[in-house]
Motif scaffolding. Structure first.
Motif, PDB file in Angstrom:
ATOM      1  N   UNK A 232       0.816  -1.225   0.000  1.00 20.81           N
ATOM      2  CA  UNK A 232       0.000   0.000   0.000  1.00 20.81           C
ATOM      3  C   UNK A 232       0.847   1.271   0.000  1.00 20.81           C
ATOM      4  N   UNK A 233       2.159   1.097  -0.025  1.00 17.88           N
ATOM      5  CA  UNK A 233       3.031   2.278  -0.012  1.00 17.88           C
ATOM      6  C   UNK A 233       2.796   3.102  -1.283  1.00 17.88           C
ATOM      7  N   UNK A 234       2.772   4.432  -1.169  1.00 17.85           N
ATOM      8  CA  UNK A 234       2.572   5.240  -2.376  1.00 17.85           C
ATOM      9  C   UNK A 234       3.704   5.000  -3.389  1.00 17.85           C
ATOM     10  N   UNK A 235       3.346   4.965  -4.666  1.00 11.86           N
ATOM     11  CA  UNK A 235       4.314   4.774  -5.735  1.00 11.86           C
ATOM     12  C   UNK A 235       4.547   6.110  -6.450  1.00 11.86           C
ATOM     13  N   UNK A 236       5.444   6.082  -7.409  1.00  9.51           N
ATOM     14  CA  UNK A 236       5.842   7.314  -8.097  1.00  9.51           C
ATOM     15  C   UNK A 236       4.637   8.121  -8.608  1.00  9.51           C
ATOM     16  N   UNK A 237       3.711   7.445  -9.303  1.00 11.69           N
ATOM     17  CA  UNK A 237       2.575   8.188  -9.867  1.00 11.69           C
ATOM     18  C   UNK A 237       1.701   8.801  -8.777  1.00 11.69           C
ATOM     19  N   UNK A 238       1.621   8.141  -7.613  1.00  4.80           N
ATOM     20  CA  UNK A 238       0.857   8.711  -6.500  1.00  4.80           C
ATOM     21  C   UNK A 238       1.486  10.023  -6.043  1.00  4.80           C
TER      22      UNK A 238
ATOM     23  N   UNK B 149       2.993  17.579  -8.176  1.00 12.33           N
ATOM     24  CA  UNK B 149       3.144  18.400  -9.380  1.00 12.33           C
ATOM     25  C   UNK B 149       1.801  18.754  -9.999  1.00 12.33           C
ATOM     26  N   UNK B 150       1.847  19.769 -10.845  1.00  7.87           N
ATOM     27  CA  UNK B 150       0.668  20.121 -11.639  1.00  7.87           C
ATOM     28  C   UNK B 150       0.935  19.787 -13.095  1.00  7.87           C
ATOM     29  N   UNK B 151      -0.151  19.505 -13.792  1.00 12.44           N
ATOM     30  CA  UNK B 151      -0.141  19.369 -15.249  1.00 12.44           C
ATOM     31  C   UNK B 151       0.954  18.424 -15.758  1.00 12.44           C
ATOM     32  N   UNK B 152       0.964  17.210 -15.237  1.00 13.78           N
ATOM     33  CA  UNK B 152       1.942  16.206 -15.678  1.00 13.78           C
ATOM     34  C   UNK B 152       1.577  15.696 -17.069  1.00 13.78           C
TER      35      UNK B 152
ATOM     36  N   UNK C 225       8.125   2.754 -11.574  1.00 10.32           N
ATOM     37  CA  UNK C 225       6.719   2.591 -11.202  1.00 10.32           C
ATOM     38  C   UNK C 225       6.381   1.124 -10.986  1.00 10.32           C
ATOM     39  N   UNK C 226       5.873   0.833  -9.794  1.00  8.86           N
ATOM     40  CA  UNK C 226       5.362  -0.522  -9.514  1.00  8.86           C
ATOM     41  C   UNK C 226       3.867  -0.555  -9.764  1.00  8.86           C
TER      42      UNK C 226
ATOM     43  N   UNK D 236      -0.792   7.577   5.400  1.00  8.84           N
ATOM     44  CA  UNK D 236      -1.258   8.916   5.023  1.00  8.84           C
ATOM     45  C   UNK D 236      -0.479   9.402   3.795  1.00  8.84           C
ATOM     46  N   UNK D 237      -0.816   8.832   2.646  1.00 11.34           N
ATOM     47  CA  UNK D 237      -0.058   9.155   1.419  1.00 11.34           C
ATOM     48  C   UNK D 237      -0.035  10.649   1.091  1.00 11.34           C
ATOM     49  N   UNK D 238      -1.126  11.350   1.383  1.00 15.16           N
ATOM     50  CA  UNK D 238      -1.178  12.782   1.082  1.00 15.16           C
ATOM     51  C   UNK D 238      -0.145  13.553   1.896  1.00 15.16           C
ATOM     52  N   UNK D 239      -0.130  13.264   3.186  1.00 17.69           N
ATOM     53  CA  UNK D 239       0.836  13.942   4.060  1.00 17.69           C
ATOM     54  C   UNK D 239       2.256  13.576   3.656  1.00 17.69           C
ATOM     55  N   UNK D 240       2.463  12.306   3.296  1.00 19.44           N
ATOM     56  CA  UNK D 240       3.800  11.868   2.878  1.00 19.44           C
ATOM     57  C   UNK D 240       4.244  12.658   1.649  1.00 19.44           C
TER      58      UNK D 240
END
Lengths: 320, 277
Positions: free
Chosen positions: A67-73, A79-82, A115-116, A274-278
């Motif tokens: 459940x760990x956040x990955x690169x795309x998360x 970032x904006x507008x990837x 990316x996993x 807490x992926x957002x905070x991370x």
């Protein structure tokens, strides 16, 4: 299905109890708020206690937590507008490496990362985060593109290893990694790398030569997976926890050896809670390290990058 | 062509060579029993099947450097045990005893067919030629000296890869050696990489692969992952010559595969292209 690691189980039990009390409150209208508050205090205390004494093997499992956040998360939050860009222009497009143009607080940057995948199908498409030669070559192509237009490069490192298969060997996996190491050393724009999960050996390093290397608190960075090390040392992969200890693969170790410049804190209990905070914490670290690098002349930037790597290593002078 | 080259370096004989006694040796390739004298005179290449047996670093220096011209540099740089890794100190001591060397690589200057060069040669008998901090430091110093003196550099690799016992510090030697290789590249100082049996993993995926010219010895094992890992990883069956010098040549990763008795001459021709004219 959520994965619960062994040392996380007491927390999961408390979580279940808290859930149950909340359900009672909702369904039967009985006020359980005091009990809930007490359990939540217990939960936080327990989390602190457990995470204060994590072993290197616990950290290895956390770095690989499904459940760990990955690169795309991280990209989505930071970032904006990837705009994702594909392909190495030579052979194909590697799903294990993603990259593209993005904006970090109104400033254009090139973002690249391993990316996993989350489910079986995506895991296969991403090859479990194991990049093939075309992945490293795609990364390099995007770095050259960034250099051409003076955009800094940010890389996210999260791979068990480079792909070791027959195909990768046939297309020169070693050459692809080696070339990246050399070319990243010469790149004329700043590079910041963040180890967000598994820093798996040469496969990780192939996109991690940078002016600043940051590492999340519960990420690992190692020359060999603990299982492989245990197999070689003791012919017993089950002794991986001991090998993890011996390999000194934690973020704190990497900081001590000068391999990373800063350990980026994670939310209590790890990034997956807490992926957002991370992601916010990673973003703050990027905003701290990138702007000073952008002020350096190309000459100074590359000279200090060289010195950074030139000085890594511990050896001794023979007495004679 | 290299008379007496082995006689001077008898002590550091290859270990996995099944030696019957002083007069006879068994070839690791065809298992034939050979006259030791013929075998040695043939530079440890089997006269029957052409199998190239491993050379010690000293033997290879004797093969490549013009007689009496090799001057060693940086011999004092040796491994420490920065991680306090289990059994590492014992393994270092065994490596020293096995190879007769203080570290897994020897570097210095010499002339090769009259051309002044920097030469660095790894030795498999020292912990499988693995690259820890000391090996990385010696490679970088050799490259920096080549840069400073504007001398071409030849590095002969034989290595299982990065040295596990120094953990992340060994991994970083990949970046460190490629950093120095980048400087050579930008300055236009020729770097010739010679891949000998075996050149694997962290060494192949760093400085050994970024030479201006990459030369390999016939039959040398050259690859990224161990064969077992490579085969487990995919359904695709590896071809019979998987991870050999010839496989890498076929796939465009190596410029020339050169038999040992022609190695010095080929190197001199390559070096002359860069330095002569």
């Amino acid at each position: 299905m959520r994965t619960v690691l062994d040392f996380e189980k007491p927390i999961a039990e408390l979580d279940a109890n808290i859930e149950a009390l909340k359900r009672i409150t909702a369904e039967q209208g009985i006020d359980k708020s005091e009990e809930i508050a007490a359990l939540e205090r217990d939960r936080e205390r327990l989390l602190r206690e457990i995470f204060r004494k994590l072993t290197p093997w616990d950290r290895t499992l956390l770095a690989r937590h499904p459940q760990r956040p990955y690169t795309l998360d991280y990209i989505r939050v930071i970032f904006d507008d990837f705009v994702e860009l594909h392909g190495d222009r030579q052979f194909g497009d590697d799903g294990a490496v993603i990259g593209g143009m993005a904006w970090l607080n109104e400033k254009p940057v090139m973002v690249i990362g391993q990316q996993k995948g989350r489910d079986l199908k995506e895991r296969q498409r991403r090859n479990f985060g194991m990049a093939k030669p075309e992945g490293y070559r795609k990364a390099l192509r995007l770095m050259y593109l960034a250099e051409k237009f003076g955009r800094p490069v940010i890389t996210f490192v999260d791979t068990p290893a480079a792909d070791p298969g027959v195909e990768s060997e046939s297309r020169g996996i070693s050459e692809a990694i080696a070339r990246n190491l050399r070319e990243m050393m010469m790149l004329k724009v700043p590079i910041v790398s963040v180890v967000i999960g598994e820093g798996g050996s040469g496969g990780a390093l192939g996109i991690a030569v940078a002016d600043r290397v940051l590492m999340q608190e519960y990420a690992i960075y190692s020359v060999i997976p603990p299982e492989g090390c245990a197999a070689i040392l003791w012919r017993d992969p089950k002794r991986a926890p001991e090998a993890a200890e011996a390999l000194k693969l934690t973020a704190q170790d990497a900081l001590r050896f000068g391999v990373v410049d800063e350990v980026v804190a994670e939310p209590l209990g790890g990034a997956h809670r807490d992926p957002l905070a991370a992601a916010q914490m990673v973003k703050e670290a990027l905003l701290k390290h990138l702007p000073p690098l952008q002020k350096l002349s190309v000459g100074k930037l590359r000279e200090s990058r060289y010195e950074r790597y030139r000085n890594l290593g511990v050896w001794t002078v023979a007495a004679e | 062509m290299q008379r007496g080259w082995f006689a001077r370096h008898r002590r550091s004989e290859e270990l996995n060579l099944d030696e019957m006694n002083d007069a006879w040796v068994k070839c690791n390739g065809c298992q034939q029993i050979l006259f030791a004298r013929d075998f040695e005179r043939n530079l440890k290449v089997c006269p029957r099947c052409g199998h190239h047996h491993r050379l010690s670093a000293r033997e290879r220096i004797a093969l490549l450097a013009d007689e009496e011209t090799f001057v060693e540099r940086d011999a004092e740089v040796v491994s420490a045990d920065p991680l306090g890794f289990p059994e590492y100190v014992d393994k270092l001591n065994r490596g020293k005893a096995n190879s007769g060397l203080p570290e897994a690589i020897i570097s210095g200057t010499c002339t090769l067919s009259g051309i002044p060069i920097v030469l660095a040669v790894q030795d498999f008998a020292f912990m499988g030629g693995s690259m820890g901090s000391a090996v990385g430091e010696k490679v970088v110093r050799a490259m920096e000296y080549a840069l400073e003196q504007r001398l071409p550099i030849v590095i002969c690799s034989t290595s299982g890869g990065a040295r596990m016992q120094e953990g992340l510090l060994s991994l970083m030697q990949m970046a460190k050696t490629c950093a120095a290789a980048a400087k050579l590249h930008e300055a236009g100082v020729p770097y010739i990489s010679v891949l000998t049996d075996p050149t694997m993993a962290g060494v192949l995926a760093s400085y050994a692969s970024v030479g201006d010219v990459v030369i390999a010895e016939p039959g040398a094992l050259i690859g990224f992952a161990g064969q077992r890992v490579a085969q487990q990883a995919q359904v695709i069956k590896p071809p019979p010559n998987f991870q050999t010098a010839e496989f890498q040549l076929e796939h465009g990763m190596v410029d020339i595969v050169v038999p040992r008795k022609e190695l010095k001459h080929t190197l001199s021709r390559v070096l002359r292209f860069f330095t002569g004219g």
